[in-house]
Scaffold this motif. Structure first.
Motif, PDB file in Angstrom:
ATOM      1  N   MET A   1       0.797  -1.218   0.000  1.00 32.43           N
ATOM      2  CA  MET A   1       0.000   0.000   0.000  1.00 32.43           C
ATOM      3  C   MET A   1       0.833   1.273   0.000  1.00 32.43           C
ATOM      4  O   MET A   1       0.369   2.316  -0.469  1.00 32.43           O
ATOM      5  CB  MET A   1      -0.924   0.015   1.218  1.00 32.43           C
ATOM      6  N   GLU A   2       2.060   1.238   0.495  1.00 31.76           N
ATOM      7  CA  GLU A   2       2.846   2.472   0.600  1.00 31.76           C
ATOM      8  C   GLU A   2       3.052   3.119  -0.760  1.00 31.76           C
ATOM      9  O   GLU A   2       2.887   4.333  -0.914  1.00 31.76           O
ATOM     10  CB  GLU A   2       4.196   2.199   1.258  1.00 31.76           C
ATOM     11  N   SER A   3       3.390   2.316  -1.754  1.00 34.46           N
ATOM     12  CA  SER A   3       3.599   2.883  -3.095  1.00 34.46           C
ATOM     13  C   SER A   3       2.293   3.419  -3.665  1.00 34.46           C
ATOM     14  O   SER A   3       2.282   4.447  -4.356  1.00 34.46           O
ATOM     15  CB  SER A   3       4.199   1.828  -4.032  1.00 34.46           C
ATOM     16  N   VAL A   4       1.180   2.749  -3.377  1.00 35.26           N
ATOM     17  CA  VAL A   4      -0.128   3.221  -3.834  1.00 35.26           C
ATOM     18  C   VAL A   4      -0.440   4.565  -3.189  1.00 35.26           C
ATOM     19  O   VAL A   4      -0.919   5.503  -3.848  1.00 35.26           O
ATOM     20  CB  VAL A   4      -1.231   2.188  -3.494  1.00 35.26           C
ATOM     21  N   TYR A   5      -0.177   4.664  -1.887  1.00 30.55           N
ATOM     22  CA  TYR A   5      -0.438   5.905  -1.144  1.00 30.55           C
ATOM     23  C   TYR A   5       0.404   7.060  -1.687  1.00 30.55           C
ATOM     24  O   TYR A   5      -0.114   8.149  -1.941  1.00 30.55           O
ATOM     25  CB  TYR A   5      -0.135   5.678   0.336  1.00 30.55           C
TER      26      TYR A   5
END
Length: 382
Positions: A272-276
């Protein structure tokens, strides 16, 4: 019950038309039982703060009636025993809704002419929020979290959780011998082919049910990314039949019961970090491009005028920042004020609520991610 504990936002309380008072209360809480007494004391102090604010406009007898749900909640030990990281309470007339939050919130007790909802938007429309679907051939569980926390979602009683409960009398009881190879749910079946086929059909029907219920009851309302957590052999079959547009491509290929909540959260945030970060960058780039074409602004007065005209498509609002005041719809001006006054609120929160109600997108970002220093950045529809 004088109050209702709910998990969905927005809900009907935001549409209540009333003369008020509109009461909003936010408080950090603890999951450890040793901290419960302190949480209750802090809650009672916040209620006293509401009493003092209400005294400016209401007689003592009316105040007791207005705050009765909060007095009852303060004595509900069962509620405090099952806290998360924070609570939010919205109350008007005879309606009182309570949210258990998975992230800490700034302590606040506010009486105003509208609800203070920015922390709830931060929780329910945050760019770092996600859901996990734990799935195997026997049962499923749903989790919701962010970069900091992850909790299992308490499913309503009307949602069956196991393949037996879903299929009922149509479930095929297996008499086949299952030999385990490398995992608690990893099995190869030996027996009549027809029986094996029936079991595979049952699993497919179970997966279709899970996909439909999660999409209808959770993904569509929340619009959160959904990460599948299951053994490798279940990923392709589930994704082939899924109609959930929020289901992420990669997923986590492990038995969901083999990891603790914290381990699941760590694995989820790796994805999720890259998506965020990508999502945040896209929003900031959109704002900068819109501002260069005079279709965006960080000026609060200009944003207020655009919001009153339903022209705001997206607004970015700074988390944990309060600008006391109110928006005068007659003059399109922002009037400064004191939060102790029941008719004064937070300008940033009022802007967020106006955009929210006009079907615009509201994104609450931490200070370090905001592209402006005013507390807000708006992208206009035209």
């Amino acid at each position: 019950m004088l109050y209702e504990i709910i998990n969905d936002f927005p809900n009907e309380i935001l549409n209540v038309e009333s003369q008020g008072p509109y009461i909003s209360l936010y408080q950090p809480t603890h999951r450890q039982s040793s901290e419960i007494k302190q949480d209750i004391i802090r809650f009672k102090n916040l209620v006293k703060k509401l009493e003092e604010s209400l005294k400016l406009e209401y007689p003592k007898r009316e105040i007791a009636a207005i705050l009765k749900p909060l007095y009852v909640l303060a004595e509900d030990n069962e509620f405090w025993l099952h806290s998360y990281d924070g609570i939010a309470i919205l109350m008007v007339d005879e309606k009182c809704v309570v949210y258990k939050l998975q992230r800490k919130v700034e302590e606040m007790a506010l009486v105003s002419d509208s609800f203070y909802i920015k922390p709830l938007i931060r929780k329910f429309q945050s760019s770092d929020g996600y859901q996990l679907l734990g799935l195997n051939r026997k049962e499923f569980k749903l989790f919701e979290g962010n970069r900091y926390t992850l909790d299992e979602v308490e499913l309503p009683r009307d949602i069956p959780r196991t393949i037996k409960d879903v299929l009922g009398d149509e479930y095929t009881e297996s008499y086949l011998k299952a030999a385990s190879y490398g995992g608690r749910d990893r099995a190869m079946f030996h027996g009549h082919g027809s029986k094996k086929d029936e079991i595979q059909i049952d699993i497919e029907r179970f997966f279709r049910f899970v996909d439909r219920i999660v999409l209808d009851r959770y993904s569509r309302p929340s619009k959160l990314p959904l990460i599948l957590v299951a053994l490798p052999e279940y990923h392709t079959p589930f994704k082939n039949l899924s109609h959930n547009p929020y289901l992420m491509e990669e997923g986590i290929k492990v038995d969901f019961d083999s990891l603790s909540l914290n381990e699941l959260r760590e694995r989820a945030w790796e994805q999720m970090e890259s998506v965020y970060l990508t999502r945040t960058k896209e929003l900031i780039d959109r704002f900068e491009n819109a501002r260069s074409q005079f279709l965006g602004s960080d000026d609060l007065a200009q944003i207020a005028r655009a919001a009153l005209e339903n022209r705001v498509d997206t607004i970015l609002v700074e988390d944990n920042r309060v600008i006391p005041g109110k928006i005068n719809p007659d003059t399109n001006q922002i009037e400064e004020g004191n939060l102790e006054d029941p008719i004064v609120g937070d300008v940033l929160d009022d802007l967020a609520e106006m955009v929210f109600k006009s079907k615009g997108e509201v994104v609450v970002l931490p200070k370090e991610r905001m592209p402006t220093s005013t507390g807000a950045a708006a992208i206009y529809r035209y």
